[in-house]
Design an enzyme around this catalytic site. Structure first.
Site, PDB file in Angstrom:
ATOM      1  N   GLU A 151      -0.240  -5.860  -3.757  1.00  0.00           N
ATOM      2  CA  GLU A 151       0.524  -6.868  -3.000  1.00  0.00           C
ATOM      3  C   GLU A 151      -0.313  -8.111  -2.743  1.00  0.00           C
ATOM      4  OE1 GLU A 151       2.440  -5.094   0.404  1.00  0.00           O
ATOM      5  OE2 GLU A 151       3.651  -3.787  -0.875  1.00  0.00           O
ATOM      6  N   GLU A 175       4.852   1.718  -5.346  1.00  0.00           N
ATOM      7  CA  GLU A 175       4.976   2.216  -3.973  1.00  0.00           C
ATOM      8  C   GLU A 175       6.448   2.431  -3.669  1.00  0.00           C
ATOM      9  OE1 GLU A 175       3.040   0.329  -0.423  1.00  0.00           O
ATOM     10  OE2 GLU A 175       1.365   0.053  -1.821  1.00  0.00           O
TER      11      GLU A 175
HETATM   12  C1  GAL Z   1       2.684  -1.612   1.649  1.00  0.00           C
HETATM   13  C2  GAL Z   1       1.194  -1.714   1.423  1.00  0.00           C
HETATM   14  C3  GAL Z   1       0.508  -0.406   1.812  1.00  0.00           C
HETATM   15  C4  GAL Z   1       0.979   0.021   3.163  1.00  0.00           C
HETATM   16  C5  GAL Z   1       2.454   0.191   3.155  1.00  0.00           C
HETATM   17  C6  GAL Z   1       3.011   0.680   4.457  1.00  0.00           C
HETATM   18  O1  GAL Z   1       3.283  -2.850   1.639  1.00  0.00           O
HETATM   19  O2  GAL Z   1       0.915  -1.961   0.083  1.00  0.00           O
HETATM   20  O3  GAL Z   1      -0.884  -0.591   1.826  1.00  0.00           O
HETATM   21  O4  GAL Z   1       0.593  -0.938   4.091  1.00  0.00           O
HETATM   22  O5  GAL Z   1       3.037  -1.069   2.866  1.00  0.00           O
HETATM   23  O6  GAL Z   1       4.379   0.657   4.454  1.00  0.00           O
END
Ligand code: GAL
Length: 802
Positions: free
Chosen positions: A417, A494
């Site tokens: 990100e 993710e």
């Molecule tokens: C994402 C991020 C992760 C964590 C996650 C929590 O955006 O890449 O490191 O923070 O959110 O929801």
């Protein structure tokens, strides 16, 4: 006379082998002293040893601290202290090592580590996740004592979005080699062609020549199978010219046994370097033979077959033991994930420990190895953006050189990100980072985890430097990805960011709740009044959604190569949706203590071939209360639920569901689920109402452990009623006593807002459970005793073996 001859012969042999003996790698973790605070005189010598604490590395001083909202790290980093500390140690280098090279290897120091030898600065590395070594040779006086000091500066905060730990939290080794030896991370093994009949293996060997004289050497490399049998051999003669020389060797392996998550078959390549007849070095490179590629239409192929990447994201901390590398704790985590059906792990958002990768090689996990959470643009005031400019090349290179021989590593990620995806600088930086990776490993794909799915706005994808596009969240846009990015391949880097506290069941709503609902509020109100989040899979961060919805979004789209769920385990820090006293995350499929939440069984039912039937919640409610009962199941076409023997109906999942449910009016007794295929019972699962707690129970994952001061036995503590039914809502405080030579490594109950110390001899159960971790370095029998007022105490016997 004969004895004298034997003595002379042995002395000669010893001298001979000392001259030519190969590299020696010594564990350098013992006998350090530590000072928490700044004292620059420690660079030169110890003046006042009374203020120093004896420590054994790996060591994380943060996890030993008390939770507080006053720490500059904030709850985002676990509400634990950071600061500055000094590690010092005295050591000898034998006179017999006179002609050797001496290196010190650090696997990881968080962060800003300056190393001094006898007062002289040897080196500095800012990034807390890189591994590196220093050549000490020039500063060594052989046969003399030396003083090494390491200053670790983690004082400027906040430096991270999650818990980092502080200190020399990974292993340290002292390496001795001959002047001619395989260079640091000096081999690169690859398999340019693999089919069922044969595999071509290529090995590049870099040899360090630290002598001024020219030398000719012979390099012999042998592929050994898992039993140590020679499979293939290559030999090359080489005239060493410069300090660094390299040679390329090719091998054929007939009928190769392939490495895969189901069968992680490992070969090894043994490289020997000979000067004349004397072997001057021997070096082992792991080898796993496998093929994989990404496909625009069909996602991902592994060893020739379509395969979904069923992954989770993992931070590096090991819960209550903090950032300290511990093989048995990592193995336990990986075993729990393996049993869930996980075949891949994204190490977020930094390179992992060597031990982690070795275990992934051995146990069969694909690893996405990731370098950074930010580039030039910051996420926190004192994070790596300050060092990116000067160090990104070195840190990226070191990650690739260190990890490229692991069969588990299947791709690289150069960022998570990254803010530069939204502006032009992203185009330039992604090209540069991909070039650095490809220079040291042209065989694997490089990606980065992005959030911008609109091609015109994404300056990373505009660079056209990566083929596999990693996207975080926004699962509703998966459907248009192929139109937006033609000829690219896709991975959900993710998913979910669903939230849950183990064993908490707030009666569910029809829709997934987003906590908080949007970015206008940073934190959620403490709705349940106790910093808990319901463990029905129905609460998520506003950028995510439930586990079930995000998995189904990937499941039925063949062009989605797979997913990495955020996150496998809860981790310290990032306690979204709350602030302090919450201090660890709610995202895990498994809690911080390593106890699965219910959604674990959703993944298990979807990701494995073993029959699963899991029923929730517990069966201790108020008479007459309406309770939602859920079941996760597989390998059956229906599930019937019974309340005290009376059917509550049969349910069948549709294609768009991963669970079934019933609304039941509570009556004490039992609920029982029966899964059936064609009317034949597959599994049954019954949950009974528990009465008052009377008895403590202890269950160890291992009753025998090595007495090496490292291996941990993880013991789950719970309480049962008079009929041995576990009490699901017990919160009793349990006190532990150890009889024998062992120590409590940590205690934890997995509750995200528990402020009891991890370092105590007592802990409250949370929803009926807690975990105590025991280790020791003396062989013998140890008795663990657990007591609590009003309960029958219990004991457990552990064996520690040398
Ligand atoms: C994402 C991020 C992760 C964590 C996650 C929590 O955006 O890449 O490191 O923070 O959110 O929801």
């Amino acid at each position: 006379m004969i004895l004298k001859r034997i003595y002379l012969f042995l002395t000669f042999m010893l001298a001979f082998s000392a001259a030519f003996s190969q590299r020696v790698s010594k564990d350098f973790n013992a006998n350090w002293k530590f000072y928490l605070g700044d004292d620059s005189t420690l660079r030169y010598a110890i003046k006042d040893s009374s203020k120093l604490e004896k420590v054994q590395l790996p060591h994380d001083w943060s996890v030993k601290g008390a939770f507080s909202e006053k720490h500059s790290t904030t709850s985002q980093q676990g509400a634990l202290p950071a600061g500055l500390g000094w590690y010092v140690k005295t050591f000898n280098v034998a006179y017999t090592d006179k002609n050797k090279k001496i290196y010190i290897e650090f696997d990881g120091i968080y962060r800003n580590a300056t190393v001094y030898l006898n007062g002289k600065k040897i080196g500095f590395r800012p990034y807390g996740y890189s591994s590196y070594r220093y050549d000490l040779t020039q500063n060594i006086v052989f046969g003399k004592a030396h003083y090494i000091a390491v200053k670790v500066d983690n004082s400027e905060q906040p430096s991270s979005r999650w818990y980092t730990g502080s200190g020399i939290y990974r292993n340290v080794r002292l390496i001795t080699t001959n002047p001619i030896a395989v260079a640091h991370w000096g081999t690169f093994v690859s398999t340019p062609k693999v089919d069922e009949k044969l595999a071509n293996v290529n090995l590049e060997v870099s040899i360090q020549n630290s002598q001024s004289t020219l030398q000719s050497v012979k390099v012999i490399s042998t592929i050994l199978d898992a039993k140590g049998k020679t499979i293939s051999k290559a030999s090359s003669n080489l005239n060493l010219k410069d300090s660094l020389n390299s040679v390329n060797q090719n091998f054929v392996v007939k009928n190769p046994k392939l490495w895969s998550p189901e069968n992680p078959y490992l070969y090894q390549v043994k490289t020997q370097i000979l000067v004349g007849k004397n072997q001057v070095d021997e070096y082992i490179t792991p080898l796993g033979i496998r093929t994989f590629y990404f496909d625009t239409a069909k996602g991902f192929f592994f060893n020739g077959k379509a395969m979904k990447i069923l992954g989770v994201c993992m931070h590096h901390d090991l819960g209550a033991i903090g950032a300290v590398v511990n093989e048995s704790a990592i193995r336990r985590q990986l075993k729990i994930l393996k049993d869930m059906g996980t075949n891949a792990i994204r190490v977020s958002h930094n390179p992992p420990s060597a031990e982690f990768l070795n275990l992934c090689d051995e146990m069969g996990f694909l690893v996405m190895d990731e370098s950074f959470d930010m580039w030039r643009k910051r996420k926190n005031k004192f994070d790596y953006h300050l060092e990116f400019e000067e160090w990104h090349e070195r840190d990226t290179r070191d990650m690739v050189l260190r990890d490229r021989n692991h069969p588990s590593v299947f791709m690289w990620s150069v960022g998570n990100e990254i803010r530069e995806q939204f502006d032009q600088s992203g185009t330039k930086i992604i090209k540069e980072l991909v070039d650095i990776v490809k220079k040291y490993d042209p065989t694997r794909e490089v990606t980065t985890a992005m959030t911008e799915l609109e091609p015109k706005k994404n300056f990373i994808t505009k660079a056209d430097a990566i083929n596999v596009l990693g996207f975080n969240y926004k699962h509703k846009l998966y459907a248009t990805l192929r139109d937006s990015f033609p000829n690219k391949t896709f991975l959900a880097t993710e998913t979910a960011s669903a939230l849950a506290t183990r064993g908490v069941y707030i009666q569910p709503q029809d829709t997934v709740q987003l906590w908080p609902a949007n970015s206008r509020n940073k934190y959620m109100e403490n709705l349940n009044g106790d910093w808990t989040v319901s463990a029905y899979d129905n609460v998520a961060a506003y950028w995510g959604t439930s586990h079930e919805e995000s998995w189904l979004a990937v499941k039925n789209k063949p062009y989605m190569a797979g997913l990495f769920v955020w996150s496998g385990f809860d981790y310290l820090g990032e306690p979204h949706p709350f602030n302090y006293p919450a201090r660890s995350s709610y995202y895990g499929i498994i809690d911080l203590a390593g106890i699965p939440k219910d959604v674990y069984y959703m993944y298990q039912s979807e990701w494995t071939n073993k029959p699963v039937l899991h029923l929730l919640p517990h069966w201790n409610w108020k008479e007459g209360q309406k309770v939602e009962v859920w079941a996760y199941y597989n390998q059956a076409d229906e599930v019937e639920l019974y309340l005290n023997g009376i059917s509550q109906g049969i349910r069948r999942k549709t294609e768009n569901e991963a669970h079934v449910s019933w609304s039941v009016i509570y009556k004490a007794g039992s609920i029982k689920a029966v899964s059936r295929t064609n009317g034949k019972v597959v599994l049954t699962e019954e949950i009974k109402t528990a009465k008052a707690a009377v008895q403590i129970t202890l269950k160890a994952d291992k009753e025998t452990i090595r007495a090496d001061g490292k291996e941990i036995s993880f013991i789950t503590v719970s309480v049962a009623d008079e009929d041995r039914i576990l009490v699901p809502d017990a919160m009793n405080n349990i006190t532990f006593e150890l009889v024998g030579d062992a120590e409590i490594s940590a205690v934890d109950n997995g509750f995200q807002a528990n402020l009891q110390s991890f370092q105590a001899n007592h802990i409250n159960l949370f929803n009926g459970k807690a975990v105590i971790m025991i280790k020791g370095d003396e062989a013998g029998e140890v008795i663990l005793k657990a007591c609590s007022p009003g309960l029958n105490s219990t004991t457990l016997k552990l064996n520690l073996t040398k």
